[in-house]
Design a protein around this motif. Sequence first.
Motif, mmCIF file in Angstrom:
data_model
loop_
_atom_site.group_PDB
_atom_site.id
_atom_site.type_symbol
_atom_site.label_atom_id
_atom_site.label_comp_id
_atom_site.label_asym_id
_atom_site.label_seq_id
_atom_site.Cartn_x
_atom_site.Cartn_y
_atom_site.Cartn_z
ATOM 1 N N ASP A 177 45.167 -12.148 20.619
ATOM 2 C CA ASP A 177 45.912 -11.298 19.569
ATOM 3 C C ASP A 177 45.398 -9.770 19.774
ATOM 4 O OD1 ASP A 177 47.673 -10.332 18.067
ATOM 5 O OD2 ASP A 177 46.839 -11.120 16.181
ATOM 6 N N LYS A 178 44.071 -9.672 19.712
ATOM 7 C CA LYS A 178 43.704 -8.085 19.930
ATOM 8 C C LYS A 178 42.018 -8.418 20.034
ATOM 9 C CE LYS A 178 44.247 -7.453 14.857
ATOM 10 N NZ LYS A 178 44.895 -6.965 13.900
ATOM 11 N N ILE A 179 41.519 -7.377 20.733
ATOM 12 C CA ILE A 179 40.078 -6.906 20.833
ATOM 13 C C ILE A 179 39.913 -5.409 20.678
ATOM 14 C CG2 ILE A 179 37.820 -7.293 22.006
ATOM 15 C CD1 ILE A 179 39.187 -9.551 23.678
ATOM 16 N N ASN A 180 39.485 -4.991 19.701
ATOM 17 C CA ASN A 180 39.514 -3.594 19.536
ATOM 18 C C ASN A 180 37.679 -3.190 19.424
ATOM 19 O OD1 ASN A 180 42.076 -3.243 19.175
ATOM 20 N ND2 ASN A 180 41.986 -3.361 16.898
ATOM 21 N N LEU A 181 37.570 -2.530 20.264
ATOM 22 C CA LEU A 181 35.793 -1.804 20.534
ATOM 23 C C LEU A 181 35.858 -0.457 19.675
ATOM 24 C CD1 LEU A 181 36.900 -3.263 23.312
ATOM 25 C CD2 LEU A 181 34.447 -2.595 23.693
ATOM 26 N N CYS A 182 34.620 -0.415 19.044
ATOM 27 C CA CYS A 182 34.099 0.724 18.258
ATOM 28 C C CYS A 182 33.047 1.501 19.178
ATOM 29 C CB CYS A 182 33.746 0.466 16.994
ATOM 30 S SG CYS A 182 32.611 -0.981 16.657
ATOM 31 N N LYS A 183 32.523 0.899 20.251
ATOM 32 C CA LYS A 183 31.495 1.505 21.046
ATOM 33 C C LYS A 183 31.932 1.682 22.342
ATOM 34 C CE LYS A 183 28.202 1.900 17.988
ATOM 35 N NZ LYS A 183 27.018 0.695 17.868
ATOM 36 N N LYS A 193 24.710 -10.202 19.341
ATOM 37 C CA LYS A 193 24.937 -11.378 18.223
ATOM 38 C C LYS A 193 26.420 -11.579 18.312
ATOM 39 C CE LYS A 193 24.146 -10.874 13.957
ATOM 40 N NZ LYS A 193 23.187 -11.020 12.695
ATOM 41 N N PHE A 194 26.932 -12.748 18.567
ATOM 42 C CA PHE A 194 28.437 -13.052 18.239
ATOM 43 C C PHE A 194 28.320 -13.750 16.981
ATOM 44 C CE2 PHE A 194 27.889 -12.663 22.893
ATOM 45 C CZ PHE A 194 29.039 -11.872 23.149
ATOM 46 N N THR A 195 29.428 -13.528 16.088
ATOM 47 C CA THR A 195 29.785 -14.371 14.863
ATOM 48 C C THR A 195 31.326 -14.667 14.922
ATOM 49 O OG1 THR A 195 30.083 -12.398 13.204
ATOM 50 C CG2 THR A 195 27.686 -13.100 13.593
ATOM 51 N N GLY A 196 31.648 -15.732 14.121
ATOM 52 C CA GLY A 196 32.918 -15.989 13.967
ATOM 53 C C GLY A 196 33.294 -17.063 13.073
ATOM 54 N N ASN A 197 34.735 -17.183 12.694
ATOM 55 C CA ASN A 197 35.084 -18.459 12.047
ATOM 56 C C ASN A 197 36.315 -18.456 12.184
ATOM 57 O OD1 ASN A 197 34.542 -16.100 9.937
ATOM 58 N ND2 ASN A 197 36.290 -17.458 9.179
ATOM 59 N N GLU A 207 43.880 -19.396 14.011
ATOM 60 C CA GLU A 207 43.352 -18.150 14.396
ATOM 61 C C GLU A 207 41.909 -17.899 14.074
ATOM 62 O OE1 GLU A 207 45.505 -14.078 12.860
ATOM 63 O OE2 GLU A 207 43.603 -14.535 11.506
ATOM 64 N N VAL A 208 41.155 -17.427 15.265
ATOM 65 C CA VAL A 208 39.898 -17.204 15.010
ATOM 66 C C VAL A 208 39.492 -15.827 15.131
ATOM 67 C CG1 VAL A 208 37.561 -17.751 16.243
ATOM 68 C CG2 VAL A 208 39.460 -19.334 16.302
ATOM 69 N N LYS A 209 38.918 -15.297 13.960
ATOM 70 C CA LYS A 209 38.107 -13.857 14.098
ATOM 71 C C LYS A 209 36.691 -14.011 14.491
ATOM 72 C CE LYS A 209 41.463 -11.612 10.600
ATOM 73 N NZ LYS A 209 41.664 -10.983 12.002
ATOM 74 N N MET A 210 36.293 -13.104 15.346
ATOM 75 C CA MET A 210 35.050 -12.951 15.809
ATOM 76 C C MET A 210 34.457 -11.413 15.947
ATOM 77 S SD MET A 210 35.455 -15.587 19.172
ATOM 78 C CE MET A 210 37.078 -15.139 19.500
ATOM 79 N N HIS A 211 33.371 -11.428 15.853
ATOM 80 C CA HIS A 211 32.688 -10.149 16.043
ATOM 81 C C HIS A 211 31.540 -9.983 16.781
ATOM 82 C CE1 HIS A 211 35.021 -9.366 12.156
ATOM 83 N NE2 HIS A 211 34.542 -10.477 11.841
ATOM 84 N N MET A 212 31.353 -9.086 17.491
ATOM 85 C CA MET A 212 30.076 -8.660 18.170
ATOM 86 C C MET A 212 29.368 -7.710 17.900
ATOM 87 S SD MET A 212 30.038 -7.935 22.442
ATOM 88 C CE MET A 212 28.954 -6.796 23.267
ATOM 89 N N LEU A 213 28.009 -7.540 17.720
ATOM 90 C CA LEU A 213 27.223 -6.514 17.160
ATOM 91 C C LEU A 213 26.019 -6.522 18.065
ATOM 92 C CD1 LEU A 213 27.828 -8.859 14.418
ATOM 93 C CD2 LEU A 213 27.161 -6.578 13.504
ATOM 94 N N ASP A 225 35.549 -6.151 17.371
ATOM 95 C CA ASP A 225 36.224 -7.373 16.491
ATOM 96 C C ASP A 225 37.269 -8.002 17.451
ATOM 97 O OD1 ASP A 225 34.605 -6.592 14.223
ATOM 98 O OD2 ASP A 225 35.994 -4.937 13.926
ATOM 99 N N ALA A 226 37.492 -9.075 17.297
ATOM 100 C CA ALA A 226 38.391 -10.004 18.239
ATOM 101 C C ALA A 226 39.248 -10.914 17.414
ATOM 102 C CB ALA A 226 37.543 -10.546 19.363
#
Length: 456
Positions: A177-183, A193-197, A207-213, A225-226
């Motif tokens: 659906d979308k992957i938006n980068l802030c860096k 680190k990847f997190t998601g649920n 639908e799965v929301k994931m975050h990369m830090l 955020d994805a």
Amino acid sequence: MLAARLYTMRKLPSLLARTLVSGTNGSPLLPDMAEGHLPIHVNNELFVAWCQQKIDEHKSRTVCPEVRSRLRDIVGASTNWRDHVQAMQERKALHTLLAKRQEDLPPRRMKDSYLEVLLPLGSQPEIREKYLNVHNSVRFGRILEDLDSLGVLICYTHTKQEMQPRSPLSIVTALVDKINLCKKVIYPDCDIKFTGNVSWVGKTSMEVKMHMLQLHDGDYSPVLDATFVMVARDPENKRSAFVNPLVPESPEEEEIFKQGELNKLKRIDFSTASLLKMAPTAEERNVIHDLFLNTLDTKTVSFRSRILPPNSVWMEDAKLKGLQICHPQERNIFNRIFGGFLMRKAFELGWATACSYGCSRPFIVSVDDIMFQRPVEVGSMLLLSGQVCYTEKNYIQVRVHSEVYDANTREHHTTNIFHFTFMSENEVPRVVPKTYGESMLYLDGKRHFAAIMKEI
């Protein structure tokens, strides 16, 4: 999948071993779960201890060398290409484990599918080579592979049945659906680190929301955020299958779930308004007409005589093409080509297209609306075409069209359309369409760019 073929501890705590085998297709590893690549391997005792602690808390997942084989045991997939036909035949017996109705499946909470996975680029420097690009930053194409793997793993975690040794579900990626980068830059020497649920569930889709830090100065800061949409299929990947319903537990989770419903409606509206189905709006028609008038030769005053305006490039001169032969090495656990591999190849062509167009290094800003229209079979000839379809200041909107070519029938079939938004280091020329078809590509790119800018 999440990581390179690293070197790992041969002996992991028994609890970790039990945890890896307990999930329905969802072992704690990014990689093999999703589709055919290898996971993060660890050879650090402190990190193994950290893994044990996180598993005890039921919060985190990491990987070990035995995960690939265990996952294949759980799914019933083959370890060797020569055995894949027999393995897929054996999966047919899992049909009896499918639920006849969604109501027959126990509901899940968002935290039941929550996973954390560490990519130790800083603490395990030997794995950096796979993720390193020539600019001494992380290859975003590899991150796309990891996100795809993690998304599938999260869904298997959501749907796991404790009493079933193998998952009857074939979970595949339907849509990015979308992957938006802030860096702008992802550093190759800092842990990720990847997190998601699972954030929303329909009857057969999730639908799965994931975050990369990334770790900086002792703290993890957001990178992207994805949002992915996954679908569940039967053991042979032929028909839809029901998945466990999702029950929000707090006002915050209610809001997240409601947003998932809104995302679904937005996708329907966007598809309905597609330029392949409906004519451009009045405002869009004016945009195209103005572009046309700006390219007319005032000396001849002819519809056929066109002149390129200053600081502009014809759209037909702003494209690159590539060919990929799909070998068994890139197959997923269902013996189709790994979706993350397709995304990586499309991104790399899209990046090259933006780079050659802007004559400087482009940075990825967003990925959106990647629809997996049909699977890619092993042995296919995959044709990729990258096209700059819209530009504004130093932004470049690139569309990559993916299709398979059948040498026997000489037919072409579209498999994916990828949309990438890049930001160049310098202001770029304006891309100008010449034909009606190119004008529609221009408007489609303009729509995607406007949607991205509205969000970020």
